[in-house]
Scaffold this active site. Structure first.
Site, PDB file in Angstrom:
ATOM      1  CB  CYS A 106       1.673  27.346   6.732  1.00  0.00           C
ATOM      2  SG  CYS A 106       0.785  28.913   6.645  1.00  0.00           S
ATOM      3  CB  CYS A 159      -0.568  29.416   2.379  1.00  0.00           C
ATOM      4  SG  CYS A 159       0.657  30.328   3.332  1.00  0.00           S
ATOM      5  CG  ASP A 166     -17.994 -11.798  -8.177  1.00  0.00           C
ATOM      6  OD1 ASP A 166     -19.066 -12.426  -8.097  1.00  0.00           O
ATOM      7  OD2 ASP A 166     -17.316 -11.726  -9.222  1.00  0.00           O
ATOM      8  CG  ASP A 221     -14.343  -9.807 -12.019  1.00  0.00           C
ATOM      9  OD1 ASP A 221     -15.457 -10.109 -11.515  1.00  0.00           O
ATOM     10  OD2 ASP A 221     -13.738 -10.529 -12.817  1.00  0.00           O
ATOM     11  CG  ASP A 237     -19.244  -8.201  -9.094  1.00  0.00           C
ATOM     12  OD1 ASP A 237     -20.116  -8.933  -8.585  1.00  0.00           O
ATOM     13  OD2 ASP A 237     -18.261  -8.631  -9.720  1.00  0.00           O
TER      14      ASP A 237
END
Length: 807
Positions: free
Chosen positions: A36, A39, A456, A698, A702
């Protein structure tokens, strides 16, 4: 002086360490015995106390612990033996998943397969135990059901005792062991609740049997047996469901071939994948999986990359095109030059990202952990109050105990602990299969609140493969000479505009060769067309050789402006109109007007310039055109329907930005923005927005904006820097995946909310019912098991998500 090599994207993205420093290492542990959320919290606390540990994340769903070392430590991280000992002291089992610095290899794949087989075997053993326990429990339960229909076939008290004892102490032994470990660690867990509840029902039945041997009216052996059986049944269902949530990892691991066919001289031989090295030529036959990352050396084919990128159609491949390990070769045999193996392959990085995301905790899970930490003590207190309350009310000890037992059984917090990680695992797993890699749970949780997406332009909304649409030499310099100089400056750059310049030079050289061949008598040499085709095939090599004679040195990028290099005693630069104006270079009126016309038409205008030693002078005008991606407009429209605003942020000129924005239906755009200014634009958007701002890019330029945004989304077709700065990576350069990423985040968030709602509702309704005597232990056990199963099953519904292609 030769051209100096520029650092790679990976080198730029990696922080510098002293030469003698050893990078800290993350340790992965397989944890056994957790049942659980309490634990998981206990294991976390135990590991966090080990010297050298900076942070710990324990995932209940995968039963693993990720231990991050303290950077201030020696570099070797926390001692593995000390970590394992700490877990065992807390009452659980721990084993090292893999050596911290072992490279990914075939042995790792075998180990992962062995671990998967072990979990499947464990699940089968769990099912066998459930069935055996059920067989022994049914004779205790069926007579009770028969009583409702007037059938009297109760077993003898001593036979009931025998059957219940086997179930209680053989099949219930795991609950006693786990409860003992919890008590020894000074804490409580679900197993302690089950052990106490069923032991109380069993104990009161034994007491009644010993004091009233012939009276079966007050025997509750069926309640204890059903509690154990349903507990084991719930454990089996949870294990099975949790194993299903890791299907994405297993599916990705299954893409790794064990062997590769390599070329040695004129021969081919098959070797274990671990023996392949960078530079090795690998032969991939039709229908085989590509075993390494590399570039096509020979041959043409189509590659099925659907399980890597989510791209549904095979991708054509020819010489120099990249291929990815795990993809499937189509109709043609190809030779591939290996560029990455083991842990450095794209597939290995994908697997690490998915594993990391599934192991991370969402911010909401921290609240759940805090609730779970006090849950067991609170339930024990409620059970004690129930017992005392019924005794004070005048009920018999038997009734008081049974009601207290029902409270203990119904209050299992397992569903609460599984609510968040099960949804996160299912969501990140199905997203990975569709080409969306979510770096961590926080990114998954944040993305669902996105209200603005800043894009972009180049490579993100456009194809990023611009071509030279206009080239005009200025002054006395000839067009061929100016184009050769521009290509020499750009020939070592990977920027899309640089590649366009080099391609334009190669095309010009090919055209010149065609003209030369057309002007000669080639009838004795196979015909003019054959020679033209041969010349065009060799034109790239000829062009590169010609450019190489124009020696450039000290090439360097000037962020937001362009690139410059030294050549034969002078400094040449190729860059933007902004840079031209900053250098104070005057232009003839007709060229200035021509540049404005090209920009207004959506072209990007650059200039070849001489900076030194003479006065700065413009040598040529270069215009670049790019094409909007086919899916870009549909992607923007889908975001709009989702209530998300799109904004264009680009370093290109105003005309180019306006042209793309108009084509895509984007109302707000920012043009001629330098890398640092992109981050400022993002911060301004965050101030204006009441929600979350995402940035999609990309390129290396950026990265500041991706880091400044609430959530960064990078295209995997871009640079390593962009991907490292982003929380989400799109494995295809498809803008439609942006909406997919936000959509799966929203769906996962809804599943988390639904799971937490049901987990709390079960307890909020069930505990009072049990405390007031309206829920007996048997029904409480059934409700407890069903709550966990319903939570995990609800999370698994995310696996039906198909993204935009599925709707």
């Amino acid at each position: 002086m030769p051209l100096r090599a520029l650092p790679t994207m990976t080198e730029l993205a990696t922080p510098r360490r002293p030469a003698d420093a050893t990078p800290p290492r993350t340790t992965e542990l397989d944890i056994g015995g957790m049942t659980c959320a309490s634990c998981a919290m206990r294991v976390e606390k135990a590991l966090a106390k080990v010297p050298g540990v900076a942070s710990v994340s324990v995932n209940l769903a995968t039963e693993t612990a990720t231990v991050n070392p303290n950077d201030a430590a020696s570099g070797a991280g926390a001692d593995t033996d000390a970590l394992i000992a700490a877990v065992k002291k807390a009452g659980y089992e721990a084993t090292l998943i893999a050596p911290p610095d072992a490279p990914a290899s075939v042995s790792d794949t075998a180990a992962l397969a062995t671990a998967a087989d072990s979990k499947r075997s464990q699940t089968r053993r769990e099912l066998a135990a459930v069935l055996a326990s059920a067989v022994l429990t049914l004779p205790l339960v069926l007579p009770m059901v028969g009583e409702w229909f007037g059938l009297h076939a109760m077993l003898s008290p001593w036979l009931q005792f025998a059957l219940a004892s086997i179930v209680q102490f053989v099949f219930g032994a795991r609950f006693y062991r786990a409860a003992y470990r919890a008590v020894r660690a000074g804490a409580g867990n679900m197993d302690l609740l089950v052990a106490l509840g069923t032991s109380a029902a069993y104990g009161i039945s034994v007491y009644e049997l010993a004091t009233h041997p012939g009276d079966m009216a007050h025997l509750y052996f069926e309640a204890s047996a059903v509690g154990i059986t349903l507990g084991r049944f719930g454990k089996w269902l949870e294990a099975r469901a949790k194993r299903q949530t890791t299907d994405a990892i297993r599916a990705l691991n299954a893409l790794r071939p064990d062997r590769a066919r390599i070329r040695v001289g004129a021969d081919e031989r098959e070797v274990p994948l671990a023996q392949v090295r960078v530079g090795t030529v690998v032969i991939v036959r039709p229908g085989e999986r590509v075993p390494v990352d590399g570039a096509v050396l020979e041959g043409r084919t189509h590659i099925d990359e659907s399980l890597i990128t989510g791209e549904s159609l095979p991708v054509p491949k020819q010489a120099v095109d990249p291929v990815t390990a795990g993809s499937i070769n189509g109709e043609g045999a190809i030779a591939v030059t290996t560029t990455a193996i083991g842990a450095e392959t794209t597939l290995a990085r994908i697997i690490r990202l998915v594993e990391s995301a599934q192991a991370e905790k969402a911010p909401i899970q921290r609240l759940v952990d805090r609730v779970s930490e006090i849950f067991v003590p609170a339930i024990l207190a409620i059970a004690a109050l129930t017992l005392v309350g019924w005794l004070i009310a005048g009920a018999g000890g038997e009734t008081a105990i049974l009601n207290a037992v029902a409270v203990l059984v119904i209050a299992c917090p397992c569903a609460l602990g599984l609510a968040t990680p099960a949804a996160i695992m299912a969501g990140t797993g199905v997203a990975a299969r569709r080409g969306v890699l979510i770096k961590d749970a926080e990114a998954l949780e944040t993305a669902h609140r996105v209200t603005i997406v800043a894009f972009d332009k180049t490579g993100t909304l456009t194809l990023g493969q611009p071509s030279v649409t206009a080239f005009e030499a200025i002054g006395d310099i000839g067009r061929d000479e100016a184009l050769a100089l521009a290509a020499a400056v750009q020939r070592h750059s990977d920027h899309p505009l640089a590649r366009a310049v080099v391609k334009a030079y190669e095309a010009a050289q090919a055209g010149n060769l065609r003209d030369e061949l057309a002007a000669t008598d080639s009838s004795a040499n196979g015909g003019i067309e054959a020679q033209v085709d041969s010349a065009l095939g060799a034109s790239a090599s000829a062009a590169v050789a010609k450019v190489a004679t124009l020696t450039a040195s000290a090439a360097r990028a000037v962020p937001g402006r362009g690139v410059e290099a030294d050549m034969h005693g002078r400094t040449l630069a190729l860059g933007s109109t902004r840079w031209l104006n900053e250098l104070g270079i005057p232009l003839p009126t007709q060229l200035a007007e021509r540049a404005k016309q090209l920009e207004a038409a959506g072209n990007t205008v650059s200039w070849l310039m001489q900076r030194a030693p003479l006065e700065p002078t413009a040598l040529a005008l270069i215009a670049f055109g790019d094409t909007v991606k086919p899916t870009a407009r549909a992607a923007v429209e889908r975001l709009t329907r989702m209530g998300i605003k799109s904004v264009l942020v680009t370093g290109d000129n105003h005309g180019s930005a306006a042209s793309v924005a108009e084509a895509l239906g984007i109302a707000e755009f920012h043009a001629e923005v330098l890398p640092d200014d992109k981050a400022r634009v993002i911060r301004d958007l965050k101030i204006r927005s009441t929600g979350i701002v995402a940035m999609v890019g990309d390129g290396i330029n950026d990265a500041p904006a991706l880091a400044a945004a609430d959530i960064g989304i990078a295209m995997a077709t871009g640079t390593d820097v962009a991907m490292q700065a982003a929380g989400i990576t799109l494995m295809r350069g498809d803008p439609a995946l942006v909406a997919d990423a936000i959509d799966i985040s929203r769906r996962t968030w809804r599943k988390i909310q639904q799971n937490l709602f049901w987990a709390f509702v079960y307890n909020l309704i069930g505990i009072p019912l049990a405390a007031f005597g309206l829920l007996n232990p048997m029904l409480a056990g059934a409700a407890m098991a069903f709550s966990s199963v319903s939570v995990v099953t609800n999370a698994l519904l995310l696996r039906t998500w198909r993204g935009a292609s599925g709707r």
